[in-house]
Scaffold this motif. Structure first.
Motif, PDB file in Angstrom:
ATOM      1  N   GLY A 261      73.394  39.289  28.915  1.00 54.57           N
ATOM      2  CA  GLY A 261      72.212  39.644  28.133  1.00 54.57           C
ATOM      3  C   GLY A 261      71.704  38.585  27.189  1.00 54.57           C
ATOM      4  O   GLY A 261      71.094  38.910  26.166  1.00 54.57           O
ATOM      5  N   CYS A 262      71.904  37.316  27.515  1.00 48.58           N
ATOM      6  CA  CYS A 262      71.397  36.243  26.652  1.00 48.58           C
ATOM      7  C   CYS A 262      69.886  36.104  26.843  1.00 48.58           C
ATOM      8  O   CYS A 262      69.418  35.824  27.941  1.00 48.58           O
ATOM      9  CB  CYS A 262      72.086  34.921  26.977  1.00 48.58           C
ATOM     10  SG  CYS A 262      71.463  33.524  26.016  1.00 48.58           S
ATOM     11  N   ILE A 263      69.132  36.258  25.772  1.00 48.11           N
ATOM     12  CA  ILE A 263      67.688  36.090  25.862  1.00 48.11           C
ATOM     13  C   ILE A 263      67.297  34.636  25.647  1.00 48.11           C
ATOM     14  O   ILE A 263      66.342  34.149  26.245  1.00 48.11           O
ATOM     15  CB  ILE A 263      66.958  36.999  24.846  1.00 48.11           C
ATOM     16  CG1 ILE A 263      65.452  36.952  25.104  1.00 48.11           C
ATOM     17  CG2 ILE A 263      67.284  36.637  23.399  1.00 48.11           C
ATOM     18  CD1 ILE A 263      64.662  37.973  24.292  1.00 48.11           C
ATOM     19  N   GLY A 302      67.842  31.727  34.140  1.00 47.36           N
ATOM     20  CA  GLY A 302      67.533  32.962  33.431  1.00 47.36           C
ATOM     21  C   GLY A 302      67.815  32.934  31.944  1.00 47.36           C
ATOM     22  O   GLY A 302      67.821  33.989  31.296  1.00 47.36           O
ATOM     23  N   VAL A 303      68.030  31.740  31.377  1.00 43.68           N
ATOM     24  CA  VAL A 303      68.294  31.616  29.944  1.00 43.68           C
ATOM     25  C   VAL A 303      67.212  30.734  29.333  1.00 43.68           C
ATOM     26  O   VAL A 303      67.114  29.543  29.653  1.00 43.68           O
ATOM     27  CB  VAL A 303      69.691  31.014  29.675  1.00 43.68           C
ATOM     28  CG1 VAL A 303      69.893  30.773  28.183  1.00 43.68           C
ATOM     29  CG2 VAL A 303      70.784  31.934  30.222  1.00 43.68           C
ATOM     30  N   TYR A 414      58.266  29.675  35.625  1.00 43.56           N
ATOM     31  CA  TYR A 414      59.511  30.445  35.482  1.00 43.56           C
ATOM     32  C   TYR A 414      59.282  31.953  35.556  1.00 43.56           C
ATOM     33  O   TYR A 414      60.104  32.736  35.062  1.00 43.56           O
ATOM     34  CB  TYR A 414      60.190  30.086  34.156  1.00 43.56           C
ATOM     35  CG  TYR A 414      60.718  28.668  34.124  1.00 43.56           C
ATOM     36  CD1 TYR A 414      61.828  28.297  34.884  1.00 43.56           C
ATOM     37  CD2 TYR A 414      60.100  27.692  33.338  1.00 43.56           C
ATOM     38  CE1 TYR A 414      62.302  26.995  34.862  1.00 43.56           C
ATOM     39  CE2 TYR A 414      60.573  26.387  33.316  1.00 43.56           C
ATOM     40  CZ  TYR A 414      61.676  26.041  34.082  1.00 43.56           C
ATOM     41  OH  TYR A 414      62.146  24.753  34.068  1.00 43.56           O
ATOM     42  N   ARG A 415      58.200  32.380  36.203  1.00 43.05           N
ATOM     43  CA  ARG A 415      57.875  33.805  36.236  1.00 43.05           C
ATOM     44  C   ARG A 415      58.916  34.640  36.979  1.00 43.05           C
ATOM     45  O   ARG A 415      59.002  35.854  36.759  1.00 43.05           O
ATOM     46  CB  ARG A 415      56.492  34.023  36.846  1.00 43.05           C
ATOM     47  CG  ARG A 415      56.349  33.604  38.303  1.00 43.05           C
ATOM     48  CD  ARG A 415      54.882  33.670  38.748  1.00 43.05           C
ATOM     49  NE  ARG A 415      54.700  33.338  40.159  1.00 43.05           N
ATOM     50  CZ  ARG A 415      54.638  32.095  40.624  1.00 43.05           C
ATOM     51  NH1 ARG A 415      54.748  31.068  39.790  1.00 43.05           N
ATOM     52  NH2 ARG A 415      54.459  31.873  41.911  1.00 43.05           N
ATOM     53  N   GLN A 422      61.433  37.226  27.381  1.00 48.17           N
ATOM     54  CA  GLN A 422      61.627  35.782  27.228  1.00 48.17           C
ATOM     55  C   GLN A 422      60.297  35.036  27.262  1.00 48.17           C
ATOM     56  O   GLN A 422      60.098  34.067  26.516  1.00 48.17           O
ATOM     57  CB  GLN A 422      62.564  35.265  28.331  1.00 48.17           C
ATOM     58  CG  GLN A 422      64.004  35.747  28.168  1.00 48.17           C
ATOM     59  CD  GLN A 422      64.858  35.443  29.380  1.00 48.17           C
ATOM     60  OE1 GLN A 422      64.441  35.686  30.523  1.00 48.17           O
ATOM     61  NE2 GLN A 422      66.047  34.912  29.152  1.00 48.17           N
ATOM     62  N   MET A 423      59.390  35.480  28.111  1.00 50.74           N
ATOM     63  CA  MET A 423      58.050  34.885  28.158  1.00 50.74           C
ATOM     64  C   MET A 423      57.337  35.068  26.818  1.00 50.74           C
ATOM     65  O   MET A 423      56.693  34.146  26.307  1.00 50.74           O
ATOM     66  CB  MET A 423      57.220  35.535  29.266  1.00 50.74           C
ATOM     67  CG  MET A 423      57.782  35.372  30.659  1.00 50.74           C
ATOM     68  SD  MET A 423      57.462  33.723  31.323  1.00 50.74           S
ATOM     69  CE  MET A 423      57.789  33.999  33.064  1.00 50.74           C
TER      70      MET A 423
END
Length: 515
Positions: A261-263, A302-303, A414-415, A422-423
């Motif tokens: 769960g790292c944003i 994903g980070v 990175y969509r 995160q966006m």
């Protein structure tokens, strides 16, 4: 039952704008007051917290608090050192019996100098306040077990800041942590558990460590798994924290972060294309791999990566800094930076001493100037042009259209690997670096700005250096700015014991005697 004692804990702060404003959206933010409060016995102490970042100058927005406490506990960053002196003068003028304990980065940087101002000069970590409370108030006022008071930390009601490690295992030459020389350590897991237990449900859990992975991947993973166990119960959704380049070297770290769960992670990139300067500052870990490649690897994994750049005007030309901005604008694989700050000669650091030996420190430089938006070093380029960059260039002035197009391309790139939150976080970083006052302190966006020179030798002092409340004559000098370098370019003898090596200390003493 012992008589109840009143404890006021204040995080002191000077805004870059030199105005009495509130930065209500500041992230990251202070957690020390909540942790400090956890060492006082709630059954025998009335405790109040105040954070000048979010709530503004104490004597302006809550002056009644200054005469309230029996014990005043002050902390803050290096540049905020003089604020600790101001509040001490106010509190003692209101109540001569008040006891003042002070700590934080500024006090650690000037330990000898600080002792003349405070009853207790705290150079250790937050748990040192328990010894202060025991000595000045008595054992009955110390908590039997650490119980952090997030319920009193009104400014972080949505984010869960916590400390799972202290200091840093690297010794970068320009870092304030290097200047004070405390070793990296990971407290027992009970310390982290107590913080998570007391903060309740929060969308984002922020590891307010200087370097979360400094003790190696095993300890890092153990602490993240403590978080993950609570995340699985629904207490938290995401985590974030500070790392160094070493975090990205192993793909397993990125995968593990995403799975738990790292944003986002914060890292000091400092420079995209100056490995020589990084080596000189003992930040060689940033030269091992391409910074661009590491950021791309993390975002693809994903980070989201959030980061800062450093502008050293003694070594970096304006042409080079413009190249840094162009590297970002032209490459959609690079996230937007969160800040670009001017290199700070923190007292006691190798960088400070190198600049002093080379005669690069500008005359009349104060502790107040140690904040990244003030030129305190002799630049290699023409000074007015450097000031223009500090005032606007580091906010992407002249590149704003390209920077906004870069952000659009970054989000498109990175969509599939970054989620909606995160966006949004990345887009907020873009807005904050272009218009920090409007984003971080929206209430001040329309106020008339103080005209700054952005040069330490000529910079205006904040209005709060002129007392706004009655101050006893014996404390009036607390409002004099703490000078590091005098008008002759020499270190102020009053702070020499703290900032100079022994040989230079003796030389400074001899100069004073000759005068």
């Amino acid at each position: 039952m012992p008589q109840r004692k009143k404890i006021l804990i204040v995080n002191c702060f000077f805004p870059d704008e030199r105005m009495a404003i509130k930065r209500s959206n500041q992230v990251p933010n202070a957690v020390a007051p909540a942790l400090l409060a956890g060492y006082f016995n709630a059954d025998t102490c009335d405790i109040r917290l105040y954070n000048e970042v979010n709530s503004g100058f104490l004597e302006v927005f809550a002056p009644e608090l200054l005469k309230w406490p029996d014990l005043l506990v002050l902390t803050g960053l290096t540049a905020a050192f003089d604020r600790l002196l101001h509040l001490t003068a106010y509190a003692r003028s209101c109540n001569p019996r008040v006891v003042v304990a002070a700590g934080g980065h500024g006090v650690r940087a000037l330990p000898t100098y600080s002792r003349q101002f405070f009853d207790y000069t705290c150079l250790g970590d937050v748990d040192e306040i328990a010894d202060v409370a025991r000595e000045t108030l008595g054992p009955a006022y110390v908590a039997e077990a650490f119980n952090p008071r997030y319920d009193l930390a009104y400014w972080i009601n949505r984010l869960g800041y916590a400390e799972s490690s202290r200091n840093c295992n690297f010794q970068c030459g320009f870092c304030s942590l290097t200047g004070v020389g405390r070793r990296y350590e990971v407290p027992p897991m009970d310390y982290l558990d107590a913080q998570m237990e007391n903060m309740g449900k929060r969308p984002i859990f922020f590891f307010q460590d200087n370097q979360i992975m400094g003790s190696g991947p095993e300890s890092f993973r153990e602490r993240i798994m403590r978080f993950q166990a609570r995340r699985e119960t629904g207490q938290f959704k995401y985590w974030s924290g500070f790392v160094t380049d070493t975090f990205f070297w192993d793909q397993e770290n990125i995968d593990f972060a995403r799975e738990t769960g790292c944003i986002s992670v914060f890292v000091g990139v400092e420079s995209f294309d100056d490995s020589q300067w990084l080596g000189e500052q003992n930040k060689k870990q940033n030269s091992r791999y391409s910074q661009t490649e590491l950021l791309r690897r993390a975002c693809d994994g994903g980070v989201l990566v959030q980061y800062g750049l450093v502008y050293d005007p003694t070594r970096h030309s304006l042409a080079q800094m413009n190249r840094e901005l162009e590297i970002i604008c032209d490459n959609p694989e690079i996230p937007p930076p969160n800040f670009i700050f001017t290199a700070i000669p923190f007292p006691g650091t190798p960088f400070f001493r190198d600049c002093l030996e080379q005669g690069l420190l500008l005359p009349n430089t104060h502790m107040r100037h140690m904040e990244g938006s003030t030129l305190s070093l002799a630049p290699m380029d023409e000074r007015d042009a450097v000031v223009d960059f500090i005032r606007g260039g580091r906010r992407f002035a002249g590149y704003r259209g390209r920077f906004l197009r870069h952000q659009a391309r970054f989000l498109r790139r990175y969509r599939h690997s970054l989620n909606r939150d995160q966006m949004l976080l990345s887009s907020l970083a873009t807005a904050a670096i272009m218009a920090p006052t409007a984003v971080l302190g929206p209430g001040a966006a329309l106020r008339r700005k103080v005209k700054r020179t952005h040069v330490s030798s000529t910079e205006v002092l904040d209005g709060v250096y002129s007392p706004r409340l009655p101050v006893a004559e014996r404390y009036r000098h607390y409002f004099n700015p703490t000078n590091l370098v005098d008008w002759g370019g020499e270190v102020n003898p009053a702070v020499a014991d703290d900032v100079l090596p022994p040989v230079r200390r003796q030389q400074t003493a001899e100069v004073v005697q000759l005068r």
